[in-house]
Design a protein around this motif. Structure first.
Motif, PDB file in Angstrom:
ATOM      1  N   GLN A   1       0.827  -1.201   0.000  1.00 47.99           N
ATOM      2  CA  GLN A   1       0.000   0.000   0.000  1.00 47.99           C
ATOM      3  C   GLN A   1       0.868   1.260   0.000  1.00 47.99           C
ATOM      4  O   GLN A   1       0.542   2.251  -0.651  1.00 47.99           O
ATOM      5  CB  GLN A   1      -0.927   0.000   1.214  1.00 47.99           C
ATOM      6  N   LYS A   2       1.965   1.205   0.733  1.00 46.08           N
ATOM      7  CA  LYS A   2       2.866   2.353   0.755  1.00 46.08           C
ATOM      8  C   LYS A   2       3.513   2.560  -0.616  1.00 46.08           C
ATOM      9  O   LYS A   2       3.752   3.691  -1.044  1.00 46.08           O
ATOM     10  CB  LYS A   2       3.919   2.175   1.846  1.00 46.08           C
ATOM     11  N   ARG A   3       3.793   1.460  -1.311  1.00 40.62           N
ATOM     12  CA  ARG A   3       4.341   1.577  -2.665  1.00 40.62           C
ATOM     13  C   ARG A   3       3.314   2.219  -3.591  1.00 40.62           C
ATOM     14  O   ARG A   3       3.665   3.009  -4.466  1.00 40.62           O
ATOM     15  CB  ARG A   3       4.732   0.193  -3.171  1.00 40.62           C
ATOM     16  N   VAL A   4       2.047   1.860  -3.423  1.00 43.55           N
ATOM     17  CA  VAL A   4       0.999   2.474  -4.236  1.00 43.55           C
ATOM     18  C   VAL A   4       0.968   3.978  -3.985  1.00 43.55           C
ATOM     19  O   VAL A   4       0.895   4.783  -4.924  1.00 43.55           O
ATOM     20  CB  VAL A   4      -0.385   1.851  -3.921  1.00 43.55           C
ATOM     21  N   TYR A   5       1.023   4.368  -2.728  1.00 38.80           N
ATOM     22  CA  TYR A   5       1.037   5.787  -2.384  1.00 38.80           C
ATOM     23  C   TYR A   5       2.223   6.486  -3.040  1.00 38.80           C
ATOM     24  O   TYR A   5       2.078   7.544  -3.660  1.00 38.80           O
ATOM     25  CB  TYR A   5       1.103   5.950  -0.862  1.00 38.80           C
ATOM     26  N   GLU A   6       3.402   5.895  -2.921  1.00 36.89           N
ATOM     27  CA  GLU A   6       4.601   6.511  -3.478  1.00 36.89           C
ATOM     28  C   GLU A   6       4.502   6.612  -5.002  1.00 36.89           C
ATOM     29  O   GLU A   6       4.933   7.608  -5.604  1.00 36.89           O
ATOM     30  CB  GLU A   6       5.836   5.709  -3.062  1.00 36.89           C
ATOM     31  N   PHE A   7       3.916   5.597  -5.641  1.00 35.71           N
ATOM     32  CA  PHE A   7       3.720   5.639  -7.089  1.00 35.71           C
ATOM     33  C   PHE A   7       2.784   6.784  -7.469  1.00 35.71           C
ATOM     34  O   PHE A   7       3.062   7.547  -8.418  1.00 35.71           O
ATOM     35  CB  PHE A   7       3.149   4.314  -7.581  1.00 35.71           C
TER      36      PHE A   7
ATOM     37  N   ASP B   1       8.733   2.018 -16.487  1.00 32.55           N
ATOM     38  CA  ASP B   1      10.070   1.693 -15.989  1.00 32.55           C
ATOM     39  C   ASP B   1      10.632   2.824 -15.128  1.00 32.55           C
ATOM     40  O   ASP B   1      11.350   2.573 -14.151  1.00 32.55           O
ATOM     41  CB  ASP B   1      11.022   1.428 -17.163  1.00 32.55           C
ATOM     42  N   PHE B   2      10.330   4.066 -15.490  1.00 32.67           N
ATOM     43  CA  PHE B   2      10.813   5.213 -14.723  1.00 32.67           C
ATOM     44  C   PHE B   2      10.300   5.152 -13.290  1.00 32.67           C
ATOM     45  O   PHE B   2      11.064   5.321 -12.327  1.00 32.67           O
ATOM     46  CB  PHE B   2      10.351   6.510 -15.392  1.00 32.67           C
ATOM     47  N   TYR B   3       9.000   4.906 -13.124  1.00 39.42           N
ATOM     48  CA  TYR B   3       8.383   4.898 -11.792  1.00 39.42           C
ATOM     49  C   TYR B   3       8.871   3.703 -10.980  1.00 39.42           C
ATOM     50  O   TYR B   3       9.144   3.824  -9.783  1.00 39.42           O
ATOM     51  CB  TYR B   3       6.863   4.880 -11.929  1.00 39.42           C
ATOM     52  N   ALA B   4       9.011   2.559 -11.638  1.00 40.07           N
ATOM     53  CA  ALA B   4       9.510   1.378 -10.940  1.00 40.07           C
ATOM     54  C   ALA B   4      10.936   1.615 -10.452  1.00 40.07           C
ATOM     55  O   ALA B   4      11.292   1.256  -9.318  1.00 40.07           O
ATOM     56  CB  ALA B   4       9.457   0.165 -11.872  1.00 40.07           C
ATOM     57  N   GLY B   5      11.761   2.252 -11.302  1.00 46.54           N
ATOM     58  CA  GLY B   5      13.136   2.538 -10.919  1.00 46.54           C
ATOM     59  C   GLY B   5      13.210   3.462  -9.721  1.00 46.54           C
ATOM     60  O   GLY B   5      14.042   3.274  -8.821  1.00 46.54           O
TER      61      GLY B   5
ATOM     62  N   LEU C   1       5.970  -3.855  -9.864  1.00 43.56           N
ATOM     63  CA  LEU C   1       5.102  -2.695  -9.663  1.00 43.56           C
ATOM     64  C   LEU C   1       3.727  -2.944 -10.255  1.00 43.56           C
ATOM     65  O   LEU C   1       2.702  -2.647  -9.619  1.00 43.56           O
ATOM     66  CB  LEU C   1       5.730  -1.448 -10.284  1.00 43.56           C
ATOM     67  N   ASN C   2       3.679  -3.506 -11.432  1.00 46.09           N
ATOM     68  CA  ASN C   2       2.382  -3.795 -12.049  1.00 46.09           C
ATOM     69  C   ASN C   2       1.596  -4.832 -11.247  1.00 46.09           C
ATOM     70  O   ASN C   2       0.367  -4.739 -11.127  1.00 46.09           O
ATOM     71  CB  ASN C   2       2.582  -4.287 -13.487  1.00 46.09           C
ATOM     72  N   GLN C   3       2.284  -5.815 -10.684  1.00 46.99           N
ATOM     73  CA  GLN C   3       1.607  -6.812  -9.843  1.00 46.99           C
ATOM     74  C   GLN C   3       0.954  -6.147  -8.638  1.00 46.99           C
ATOM     75  O   GLN C   3      -0.190  -6.443  -8.276  1.00 46.99           O
ATOM     76  CB  GLN C   3       2.598  -7.881  -9.388  1.00 46.99           C
ATOM     77  N   ILE C   4       1.698  -5.227  -7.999  1.00 50.42           N
ATOM     78  CA  ILE C   4       1.184  -4.529  -6.815  1.00 50.42           C
ATOM     79  C   ILE C   4      -0.006  -3.653  -7.185  1.00 50.42           C
ATOM     80  O   ILE C   4      -1.026  -3.630  -6.480  1.00 50.42           O
ATOM     81  CB  ILE C   4       2.297  -3.675  -6.175  1.00 50.42           C
ATOM     82  N   LEU C   5       0.106  -2.932  -8.288  1.00 55.81           N
ATOM     83  CA  LEU C   5      -0.975  -2.038  -8.702  1.00 55.81           C
ATOM     84  C   LEU C   5      -2.226  -2.824  -9.094  1.00 55.81           C
ATOM     85  O   LEU C   5      -3.346  -2.392  -8.806  1.00 55.81           O
ATOM     86  CB  LEU C   5      -0.507  -1.159  -9.864  1.00 55.81           C
TER      87      LEU C   5
ATOM     88  N   LYS D   1      -5.551  -2.219 -11.716  1.00 57.24           N
ATOM     89  CA  LYS D   1      -5.102  -1.654 -12.987  1.00 57.24           C
ATOM     90  C   LYS D   1      -3.589  -1.756 -13.073  1.00 57.24           C
ATOM     91  O   LYS D   1      -2.897  -1.814 -12.053  1.00 57.24           O
ATOM     92  CB  LYS D   1      -5.497  -0.172 -13.100  1.00 57.24           C
ATOM     93  N   THR D   2      -3.068  -1.771 -14.305  1.00 58.21           N
ATOM     94  CA  THR D   2      -1.626  -1.726 -14.484  1.00 58.21           C
ATOM     95  C   THR D   2      -1.132  -0.294 -14.361  1.00 58.21           C
ATOM     96  O   THR D   2      -1.918   0.661 -14.401  1.00 58.21           O
ATOM     97  CB  THR D   2      -1.230  -2.256 -15.869  1.00 58.21           C
ATOM     98  N   GLY D   3       0.181  -0.143 -14.235  1.00 54.11           N
ATOM     99  CA  GLY D   3       0.749   1.187 -14.146  1.00 54.11           C
ATOM    100  C   GLY D   3       0.449   2.023 -15.379  1.00 54.11           C
ATOM    101  O   GLY D   3       0.114   3.209 -15.276  1.00 54.11           O
ATOM    102  N   THR D   4       0.548   1.404 -16.551  1.00 51.81           N
ATOM    103  CA  THR D   4       0.270   2.136 -17.790  1.00 51.81           C
ATOM    104  C   THR D   4      -1.181   2.603 -17.829  1.00 51.81           C
ATOM    105  O   THR D   4      -1.467   3.740 -18.240  1.00 51.81           O
ATOM    106  CB  THR D   4       0.572   1.243 -19.009  1.00 51.81           C
ATOM    107  N   GLN D   5      -2.112   1.760 -17.401  1.00 49.03           N
ATOM    108  CA  GLN D   5      -3.530   2.159 -17.368  1.00 49.03           C
ATOM    109  C   GLN D   5      -3.742   3.349 -16.436  1.00 49.03           C
ATOM    110  O   GLN D   5      -4.494   4.281 -16.758  1.00 49.03           O
ATOM    111  CB  GLN D   5      -4.393   0.978 -16.916  1.00 49.03           C
TER     112      GLN D   5
END
Length: 285
Positions: A170-176, A191-195, A204-208, A214-218
């Motif tokens: 959840q904290k990773r989602v917030y940071e994203f 890739d930028f956000y994951a880095g 990152l996509n698995q967590i999102l 949704k995926t990060g791109t979505q």
């Protein structure tokens, strides 16, 4: 008690007003885009379509509208209260609180709505009265910041059944989401956000997907579309200029992107929004 002077939103961090006494200078201020808005309707019908007929009756409704949203109150002649605040009113180090807050405000969408029962309305009303009194008496920042947080925590409690226990994901989602707000106009590569988060794009996509479905791109595309809709409704610039502001060098490509994400062209959305604004009052646009 004398009414406080109407502050300009550019210089304000917090704005509290009775909806019946909300001036056009607020409703028409372009600075509203930077504010979280809490619209509390009291003994009113909901402003949006309700699928459950039992909810289509008068009651207490709270609309939570995030910054940069498309929706807004068209006319302020309803019975209720308005609380608007900038993010700088919040304590950035309390990430668990902020994540809960962003979720109830549906920051990746347009708005969230809470139907209040009598107990919840009373509890929020008790906090609101103290906050309103403090706001009218002198704008003590520390006191107002504390009271606003108590009010928001109460709102989160009302919807606590929607939240799971906090974890590192959840904290990773917030940071994203925070990274996205600062970079979506210039960086659309996941890739930028994951880095920046120190994990792989796949993780990152698995967590999102797990937390937001949704995926990060979505999510990035959703944020771009949200910004495009806001600009189409709330600015006088052309579609071509909006496309350029959003990083599209080719207007036709922007139109294809917009239609793929929304099912309609920017021009069709603009026309529909204008008709809605002109014909449907006291609704969310």
């Amino acid at each position: 008690m004398n009414e406080p002077a109407i502050p300009t939103l550019e210089k304000s961090l917090l704005y509290i007003r009775n909806l019946n006494n909300c001036p056009p200078s607020y409703l028409n201020d372009p600075g509203r885009k930077d504010f979280f808005e809490i619209v509390w309707l009291k003994n009113e019908e909901p402003l949006h379509g309700i699928s459950d007929p039992a909810y289509g009756i008068k009651g207490d409704w709270i609309y939570l509208i995030p910054p940069y949203r498309v929706h807004q109150l068209n006319k302020a002649d309803k019975n209720g209260e308005l609380i608007s605040f900038k993010r700088s009113m919040l304590e950035e180090e309390d990430k668990d609180f902020l994540l809960d807050l962003f979720r109830i405000f549906n920051v990746q969408g347009e708005f969230s709505c809470i139907r209040l029962d009598e107990t919840a309305a009373k509890g929020l009303g008790d906090i609101y009265r103290i906050m309103e009194e403090e706001y009218n008496s002198g704008n003590n920042f520390s006191m107002l910041q504390a009271l606003l947080k108590v009010f928001l925590l109460k709102l989160i409690t009302v919807k606590e059944h929607e939240f799971s226990s906090h974890d590192v994901h959840q904290k990773r989602v917030y940071e994203f989401l925070m990274l996205l707000e600062s970079n979506f106009l210039t960086v659309t590569n996941i890739d930028f956000y994951a880095g920046k988060l120190g994990i792989s794009s796949k993780r990152l996509n698995q967590i999102l997907r797990e937390k937001l479905d949704k995926t990060g791109t979505q999510i990035i595309h959703d944020r771009i579309i949200l910004e495009a809709k806001r600009k189409i409704i709330h600015s006088d610039v052309t579609i071509k200029e909006i496309a350029y502001d959003l990083g599209f060098t080719d207007r036709p490509y922007f139109s294809r992107f917009f239609k793929k994400q929304t099912g309609e062209t920017p021009e069709e959305f603009q026309k529909k929004a204008r008709v809605h604004i002109e014909t449907k009052f006291n609704t969310l646009v």
